[in-house]
Design a protein around this motif. Structure first.
Motif, PDB file in Angstrom:
ATOM      1  N   UNK A  55       0.806  -1.220   0.000  1.00 32.21           N
ATOM      2  CA  UNK A  55       0.000   0.000   0.000  1.00 32.21           C
ATOM      3  C   UNK A  55       0.839   1.270   0.000  1.00 32.21           C
ATOM      4  N   UNK A  56       2.138   1.151   0.186  1.00 27.62           N
ATOM      5  CA  UNK A  56       2.995   2.333   0.222  1.00 27.62           C
ATOM      6  C   UNK A  56       3.328   2.728   1.633  1.00 27.62           C
ATOM      7  N   UNK A  57       4.200   3.705   1.794  1.00 29.07           N
ATOM      8  CA  UNK A  57       4.588   4.124   3.142  1.00 29.07           C
ATOM      9  C   UNK A  57       3.427   4.823   3.852  1.00 29.07           C
ATOM     10  N   UNK A  58       3.413   4.734   5.180  1.00 29.96           N
ATOM     11  CA  UNK A  58       2.351   5.426   5.918  1.00 29.96           C
ATOM     12  C   UNK A  58       2.476   6.933   5.757  1.00 29.96           C
ATOM     13  N   UNK A  59       1.344   7.605   5.827  1.00 29.03           N
ATOM     14  CA  UNK A  59       1.352   9.060   5.643  1.00 29.03           C
ATOM     15  C   UNK A  59       1.764   9.803   6.904  1.00 29.03           C
ATOM     16  N   UNK A  60       1.681   9.143   8.046  1.00 27.89           N
ATOM     17  CA  UNK A  60       2.082   9.794   9.287  1.00 27.89           C
ATOM     18  C   UNK A  60       2.809   8.785  10.158  1.00 27.89           C
ATOM     19  N   UNK A  61       3.467   9.276  11.166  1.00 26.59           N
ATOM     20  CA  UNK A  61       4.189   8.396  12.066  1.00 26.59           C
ATOM     21  C   UNK A  61       5.568   8.074  11.528  1.00 26.59           C
TER      22      UNK A  61
END
Length: 104
Positions: A55-61
Motif C-alpha cells: 500500500x505504500x509508506x504510511x502518511x504519518x508516524x
C-alpha cells in the motif's frame, strides 16, 4: 416461497480438478544449480507480488523519506527469499520438476 424447497439439498458442482503434488527435491538435488535457479525465480516472483500489493509508506508516524523508497525493493526481496526458504508457494518445485524432466 415453499418452505419445503428450502430443506431440499441442491446438487453441488463437482470439485475442480487439482494438480498432483510436485516432487520435493531432497538430498543432492538441493545443491543442484537448476534447483537454485527455480528457487531464485520463485523469490523474484514473490518479490514482485509483494511490491504490487504494497500500500505504500504510511502518511504519518514512522517511515517515509528517500531512504525508505530506495530500500523498499530490498525489503521485498528479503521477505520473498524467506518465504521460499520456508517452503514458498510451490512454484520452485513445479519449475524444477518440469525442467529436470526435460533435461533428462
Amino acid at each position: 416461497m415453499n418452505p419445503a424447497s428450502l430443506m431440499t439439498p441442491t446438487p453441488s458442482a463437482p470439485p475442480p480438478p487439482t494438480l498432483p503434488p510436485a516432487p520435493q527435491p531432497t538430498g543432492s538435488t538441493r545443491t543442484d544449480p537448476l534447483w537454485k535457479a527455480a528457487q531464485s525465480l520463485e523469490a523474484g516472483f514473490l518479490s514482485e507480488l509483494l511490491r504490487l500489493s504494497d500500500p505504500g509508506p504510511p502518511e504519518s508516524g514512522f517511515g517515509g523519506g528517500a531512504g525508505e523508497d530506495q530500500f523498499r525493493s530490498f525489503l521485498f526481496q528479503a521477505q520473498a527469499e524467506r518465504m521460499v526458504a520456508a517452503g514458498g508457494i510451490g512454484l520452485a518445485e513445479r519449475l524444477y520438476a518440469g525442467l529436470s524432466g526435460r533435461a533428462a
